[in-house]
Design a protein around this motif. Structure first.
Motif, short mmCIF file in Angstrom:
data_model
loop_
_atom_site.label_atom_id
_atom_site.label_comp_id
_atom_site.label_asym_id
_atom_site.label_seq_id
_atom_site.Cartn_x
_atom_site.Cartn_y
_atom_site.Cartn_z
N ASP A 13 0.85 -1.19 0.00
CA ASP A 13 0.00 0.00 0.00
C ASP A 13 0.89 1.24 0.00
O ASP A 13 1.54 1.53 1.00
N LYS A 18 1.76 6.86 4.74
CA LYS A 18 2.61 5.72 5.08
C LYS A 18 2.61 4.67 3.96
O LYS A 18 1.66 4.58 3.18
N GLU A 187 -7.31 1.44 -4.92
CA GLU A 187 -7.16 1.26 -3.46
C GLU A 187 -8.47 0.97 -2.74
O GLU A 187 -8.53 0.11 -1.86
N ASP A 209 -13.00 5.26 2.46
CA ASP A 209 -11.65 5.07 2.99
C ASP A 209 -11.02 6.46 3.12
O ASP A 209 -10.62 7.07 2.12
N THR A 370 -6.32 -1.16 3.13
CA THR A 370 -5.85 -1.28 1.75
C THR A 370 -4.77 -2.35 1.62
O THR A 370 -4.81 -3.18 0.71
MG LIG Z 1 -4.67 4.73 1.91
#
Ligand SMILES: [Mg+2]
Ligand SMILES: Nc1ncnc2c1ncn2[C@@H]1O[C@H](COP(=O)(O)OP(=O)(O)OP(=O)(O)O)[C@@H](O)[C@H]1O
Length: 409
Positions: A13, A18, A187, A209, A370
């Motif tokens: 991901d 991050k 995603e 999300d 994800t």
């Molecule tokens: Mg994400």
């Protein structure tokens, strides 16, 4: 069985805040076990899109190394995610004649190809073609058309298109880390594999999300994907609002947000105060938690209203009987679920990865929706895990995408 002997699968991901690499294996009984996870702050992305290859590569390397150490393995291939405002979801329709009187796999590919014949700009390509339902001689609602008799074969398909350069940069970053990007997956589609139940998808559900850079939406109804959209507002904006309001550096604002913020100011005791580090050598200050909530609340309200407007515009507001599922790091904000219930007038729940084994205590967190979803995608692709084709056609996303790339990755 020793970990090293198993065929490992990896979800990567590449998020705005991050990078998470998640390693897993499909157990003989079909369960998916998480064996390792590595995360690293991401610096090279803006609103879901790679804008600095060098920084992204460094972050991926760190995350992958950490996951490799934990899983005692070497990672070679990954399924990576793609997001950003360049993504577009389009509902399309294809019709073909059934050549032999019975639907074959070739007919399915042909009808999906017919649905893919849509006008898209030259800098974009089709990432996914997701079959919603098949229609044979006017009989609709067919999900498994193979072997069925008929003459006229139609498919309703949700087509996801995205920028070629955005996809190329993801593949290039992986390549520079010595990894092969086997697949590039939208995603929110990945997250939906990890957090939604089949019942919700059947009844109608909207998954939101909320990450750092983008808020990704996906709507299911009657078991099929009906709508996808990306809104370029997410947690980073909330952090910026706090930084400006409190006049504190972004990393302090981030800490204040995660520890003390709330999306509904009425939920906070008016007397409660927190310490805020100032910029430069100035002394720490006191700040009422409620005023922090007064900064955060309107931003979340704006975000949910944007999603609500998008649902209304696309005509799905009244087709989500199972309600709303929030996931992604910013869904963890205190009061977010309650605020969303007020705005959508629907039941709202927080979605964390489920139906997995192994490092569940770590990955049962909306931040990893994800990453775990990408792992589930990779498992299904390799092992037909969980059954069903991921894409409408029998050709994998990556096989179709290979033609986009020249050899000089
Ligand atoms: Mg994400
Ligand atoms: N407990 C928490 N409360 C509120 N916000 C949180 C919390 N934990 C994390 N966040 C926020 O979640 C965001 C990161 O979420 P996530 O890891 O899902 O994003 P990402 O995948 O890196 O970004 P994107 O999907 O937008 O590219 C950050 O803005 C962070 O501040």
């Amino acid at each position: 069985m020793a970990k090293k002997e198993r065929e490992l699968i990896v979800g990567l991901d590449i998020g705005t805040t991050k990078i998470a690499a998640i390693v897993g294996a499909v157990l003989p009984n079909g369960d998916l076990e998480i064996l390792g996870i590595g995360t690293h702050p991401s610096k090279g992305l803006k609103k879901g899109v790679v804008v600095n290859i060098e920084s992204t590569v460094k972050s991926i390397q760190h995350a992958v190394e950490e996951a490799e150490i934990m899983a005692e393995c070497e990672i070679g291939a990954v399924s990576a995610g793609i997001a950003g405002s360049h993504i577009e979801g389009i509902n399309s329709h294809g019709i073909v004649a059934i050549r032999t009187g019975e639907v074959t796999a070739i007919d399915v590919d042909r009808v999906i190809d017919a649905a893919k014949a849509i006008a898209i700009s030259t800098d974009k390509k089709i990432l996914h073609s997701l079959a919603q339902e098949y229609i044979i001689d006017n009989q609709d609602g067919i999900h498994e058309p193979l072997g069925m008799a008929g003459v006229r074969f139609e498919a309703k398909v949700h087509i996801v298109v995205g920028s070629v350069s955005a996809a190329k940069n993801i593949v290039k970053c992986a390549h520079l880390c010595g990894l092969e990007a086997e697949d590039i997956v939208l995603e929110q589609l990945a997250s939906s594999y990890a957090v939604l139940s089949d019942d919700e998808k059947e009844l109608g559900v909207c998954m939101i999300d909320i990450g750092g850079g983008t808020t990704d939406i996906i709507v299911f109804n009657d078991g099929a994907i009906r709508h996808t959209a990306v809104i370029p507002v997410a947690g980073d904006q909330v952090t910026n609002d706090i930084a400006v309001f409190v006049r504190t550096p972004t990393h302090h604002a981030e800490e204040l947000k995660v520890k003390y913020a709330c999306a509904i100011s009425e939920m906070i005791d008016p007397e409660e105060e927190v310490s805020v580090p100032s910029i430069g050598d100035r002394p720490e200050r006191k700040l009422a938690r409620q005023s922090l909530a007064e900064v955060v609340g309107p931003r979340y309200e704006e975000l949910f209203t944007l999603v609500h407007n998008e649902l209304r515009r696309a005509g799905f507001d009244d087709k989500i009987n199972a309600g709303i599922v929030l996931t992604g790091g910013s869904s963890r904000m205190e009061g977010a679920v309650e605020l969303a219930e007020e705005i959508f007038h629907r039941p709202v729940r927080l979605g964390s990865p489920k139906n997995i084994k192994g490092l569940i205590d770590i990955v049962r967190n909306p931040i990893y929706a994800t990453g775990v979803g990408l792992l589930i995608h990779a498992a299904r692709r390799r092992h037909q895990y969980g059954g069903g084709l991921l894409d409408g056609s029998s050709i994998s996303v990556w096989d179709r995408m290979k033609g986009w790339f020249s050899n000089n990755l």
